[in-house]
Write an enzyme that holds these catalytic residues in place. Structure first.
Site, PDB file in Angstrom:
ATOM      1  N   GLU A  52     -25.676  21.420  29.642  1.00 54.25           N
ATOM      2  CA  GLU A  52     -27.000  21.856  30.098  1.00 54.25           C
ATOM      3  C   GLU A  52     -27.944  20.656  30.214  1.00 54.25           C
ATOM      4  OE1 GLU A  52     -25.121  23.059  27.753  1.00 54.25           O
ATOM      5  OE2 GLU A  52     -25.323  25.226  27.500  1.00 54.25           O
ATOM      6  N   CYS A  87     -29.128  23.148  23.019  1.00 52.65           N
ATOM      7  CA  CYS A  87     -29.293  23.279  24.470  1.00 52.65           C
ATOM      8  C   CYS A  87     -30.356  24.317  24.788  1.00 52.65           C
ATOM      9  CB  CYS A  87     -27.974  23.693  25.118  1.00 52.65           C
ATOM     10  SG  CYS A  87     -26.741  22.422  24.948  1.00 52.65           S
ATOM     11  N   LEU A 206       7.686   8.988  23.243  1.00 52.40           N
ATOM     12  CA  LEU A 206       6.648  10.032  23.347  1.00 52.40           C
ATOM     13  C   LEU A 206       5.216   9.487  23.402  1.00 52.40           C
ATOM     14  CD1 LEU A 206       8.120  12.758  20.909  1.00 52.40           C
ATOM     15  CD2 LEU A 206       8.360  12.620  23.395  1.00 52.40           C
ATOM     16  N   GLY A 324      13.604  20.177  21.995  1.00 53.64           N
ATOM     17  CA  GLY A 324      14.776  20.785  22.594  1.00 53.64           C
ATOM     18  C   GLY A 324      14.702  22.308  22.550  1.00 53.64           C
ATOM     19  N   PRO A 325      15.757  22.970  23.058  1.00 52.73           N
ATOM     20  CA  PRO A 325      15.734  24.433  23.159  1.00 52.73           C
ATOM     21  C   PRO A 325      15.557  25.147  21.830  1.00 52.73           C
ATOM     22  CG  PRO A 325      17.749  23.506  24.160  1.00 52.73           C
ATOM     23  CD  PRO A 325      16.956  22.348  23.653  1.00 52.73           C
TER      24      PRO A 325
END
Ligand SMILES: NC(=O)c1ccc[n+]([C@@H]2O[C@H](COP(=O)([O-])OP(=O)(O)OC[C@H]3O[C@@H](n4cnc5c(N)ncnc54)[C@H](OP(=O)(O)O)[C@@H]3O)[C@@H](O)[C@H]2O)c1
Length: 397
Positions: A52, A87, A206, A324-325
């Site tokens: 704002e 705000c 990663l 992984g799965p």
């Protein structure tokens, strides 16, 4: 329609700050009078001006007077003194005549701004008709209301549904365009979670590489059933770059939570192990590696408990799963996944991708709504996203 369009504009500008504002919400604001846009702004960075105030500043920079305007804002204006003043004060002081917002602020401290504005004679209307504007603050709302982070699952697969490549082949299933998208995601989340199965198979790093701006350096988290993480793996060796947390279930022999809080603190910090020959001792000696015991049983970490710990200890708002799965399925089964990015490559026989996400992983996604598909060369990106806690829609326009 005009309201929906203006809230959409506010949401679009707000989304530019993904990764820069957390743990705050992404918020956008547009100031309009007599159909003319006077100013717009968004919360750009944690600690900086709220949307704002940004919009009011933008309005004045353009030589416009905000008096008599309507503020279209994606989240209820805050009414508390935090890193920035309220705000509500700024809107009242600027003579804004009306406020339309897409979602109530559930935070105990900052919420309630609509009431403050109403009391000051400024009509405030909740309009949840624009899904983008309503849901852009989902990660913030989820964390405030549940104590859990927003969980993004990402994986790559062949069109036939395989998440792995044959032994000896490159671990990358998808093309360079898909990889770039993944690195961009990594550059804006608080934590990246993988499983020990993935570490032992692929030895991933990663980290976010090759992106224009790393918005936040993610803490890398490895989930294992017992002490297994090799000290020489890339994650352990690069742990100083953002930190690595190794999470294990507390039922692992010798790793029950300590009775003395001081000793628990030292174990968590890797400063002491339970036995002199404990491999956790070697791991804990590596700079940047932390070890965390969370509730669990049968060698399985309680994933809700782990996510809570990530919030409480490391101020985590967004988590990305790159596992992984086995671990992926556990997260889906526990109903913990909010958003999914799947990168689908053509099958090994190079048959082009034809008819949508297929194979077993498609079932994991369940009823999560598909937001978009995007071709990336030969690959296709699928983006699914939960509509979190859709608020009651009571437009008064
Ligand atoms: N295509 C892709 O996007 C992608 C991404 C990552 C990995 N992969 C592939 O996936 C393969 C590895 O898969 P994976 O399923 O074996 O590994 P994973 O899902 O990364 O890790 C599984 C391990 O997590 C530990 N764990 C602890 N708590 C758990 C819980 N609550 N639920 C489930 N697991 C828990 C267990 O460790 P313990 O064994 O110690 O009990 C389990 O063996 C590799 O071939 C890799 O290349 C593919």
């Amino acid at each position: 329609m005009e309201i929906v369009r203006l809230l959409n504009t506010a949401a679009c500008i707000a989304s530019r700050a993904a990764g820069d504002v957390e743990p705050n919400p992404m918020v956008g604001c547009v100031l309009v009078r007599d159909g003319v846009t006077l100013g717009l702004g968004h919360h750009r960075r944690y600690g900086d001006l709220h949307a704002e105030r940004e919009a009011l500043a933008n309005c004045r920079r353009r030589g416009n007077d905000p008096r008599g305007s309507t503020a279209f804002v994606t989240l209820e204006p805050c009414c508390h003194h935090g890193k920035q003043p309220p705000c509500t004060e700024a809107l009242i002081g600027a003579g804004v005549e009306r406020v339309v917002y897409a979602r109530p602020d559930p935070h105990a401290a900052s919420g309630g701004g609509a009431e403050v504005l109403q009391q000051a004679g400024i009509p405030c209307e909740l309009c949840a008709d624009n899904p983008l504007a309503t849901h852009i603050s989902d990660p913030f709302v989820k964390r405030v209301t549940t104590g859990l982070p927003w969980v993004i699952a990402k994986w790559a697969q062949t069109a036939g549904g395989s998440l792995t490549t044959p032994e000896g082949e490159s671990p990358w299933i998808t093309n360079a365009l898909s990889l770039t998208r993944v690195h961009r995601l990594r550059a804006r989340v608080d934590a990246i979670v993988t499983g020990i199965g993935t570490v032992l198979a692929d030895d991933p790093l990663l980290t976010a590489r090759g992106v224009r701006r790393v918005r936040r350096v993610a803490r890398r988290v490895v989930v294992e059933g017992r002490v297994k993480l090799p000290t020489e793996c890339k994650l352990a060796q690069s742990a100083m770059d953002g930190g690595v947390v190794v999470v294990r279930p507390a039922d692992v022999a010798g790793h029950a939570p300590e009775k003395s809080p001081e000793r628990q603190r030292r174990v968590d910090a890797g400063a002491c192990a339970h036995r002199a020959d404990d491999p956790a001792l070697t791991l804990g000696a590596l700079p940047g590696v932390e070890q965390l015991c969370v509730p669990g049983s049968g060698g399985r970490v309680d994933l809700v408990a782990m996510l809570r710990q990530l919030v409480e200890r490391y101020d985590t708002t967004t988590v990305m799963l790159e596992c992984g799965p086995m671990l992926l399925e556990a997260f889906f089964e526990a109903g913990l996944v909010d958003e999914v990015f799947v990168y689908v490559a053509p099958d090994v026989d190079k048959q082009p991708h034809r008819d949508g996400l297929r194979g077993e992983p498609a079932g994991w996604v369940g009823s999560l709504p598909l937001v978009r598909t995007k071709p990336l060369g030969d690959d296709v990106e699928y983006w699914f996203r939960r509509l979190y806690n859709r608020p009651h829609n009571r437009p008064q326009v």
